[in-house]
Write an enzyme that holds these catalytic residues in place. Sequence first.
Site, short mmCIF file in Angstrom:
data_model
loop_
_atom_site.label_atom_id
_atom_site.label_comp_id
_atom_site.label_asym_id
_atom_site.label_seq_id
_atom_site.Cartn_x
_atom_site.Cartn_y
_atom_site.Cartn_z
N HIS A 50 4.17 -0.47 10.72
CA HIS A 50 3.51 -1.62 11.36
C HIS A 50 3.98 -1.71 12.81
O HIS A 50 5.19 -1.64 13.07
CB HIS A 50 3.91 -2.92 10.67
CG HIS A 50 3.54 -3.00 9.22
ND1 HIS A 50 2.45 -3.71 8.78
CD2 HIS A 50 4.12 -2.47 8.11
CE1 HIS A 50 2.39 -3.62 7.45
NE2 HIS A 50 3.38 -2.87 7.02
N HIS B 280 3.39 4.20 6.03
CA HIS B 280 2.80 3.64 7.26
C HIS B 280 3.84 2.80 7.98
O HIS B 280 4.78 2.30 7.36
CB HIS B 280 1.56 2.80 6.94
CG HIS B 280 1.81 1.70 5.98
ND1 HIS B 280 1.83 1.92 4.62
CD2 HIS B 280 2.08 0.39 6.16
CE1 HIS B 280 2.09 0.78 4.00
NE2 HIS B 280 2.26 -0.16 4.91
N VAL C 53 0.88 -1.18 0.00
CA VAL C 53 0.00 0.00 0.00
C VAL C 53 0.92 1.23 0.00
O VAL C 53 1.78 1.37 0.88
CB VAL C 53 -0.94 0.03 1.21
CG1 VAL C 53 -1.79 1.30 1.21
CG2 VAL C 53 -1.85 -1.21 1.23
#
Length: 143
Positions: free
Chosen positions: A107, A105, A101
């Site tokens: 995790h 971001h 994606v």
Amino acid sequence: MAETAYDTDNIFAKILRGEIPSHRIYEDEAVVAFMDVMPQGPGHTLVVPKVPSRNLLDADPVTFGPLFTVVQKVAVAVRRAFNADGVTVMQFNEPASGQTVYHLHVHVIPRFDGIALKPHTGAMEKPEVLAENAGRIRAALAS
Ligand code: AMP
């Protein structure tokens, strides 16, 4: 090595705009955190800056202070929420690294002694399990 532009219709951009649902556990003016729908372990959370970039490689460095402040908050909260032995923090850049994606971001995954991570982007978790885990993390953040 081709440069690729940010796609404003990537799935996290849609989540940030509220166009598709997510199990949100945290939001401030710069950052949102929500449950990963294909968790590599219970409590797998994604921490996402609101400002658009594909990943770490094209991000404005001013993004990282607010982003990693929330990564730390979430890491402490998931550790407490799941009584975890440790916490893995991961971040991928471009397909060769495993990124799927293309909105930056991080995790955050609770870890338990002797228990391996499940595969990256493996099985979808049941919405009720994600909702329960999100509730546990929200409670830990509030305590
Ligand atoms: P990466 O491969 O680092 O780009 O990670 C993308 C992550 O997003 C994967 O762990 C997916 O399981 C997760 N994911 C994909 N779609 C969604 C979604 N709609 N809501 C929450 N997590 C998602």
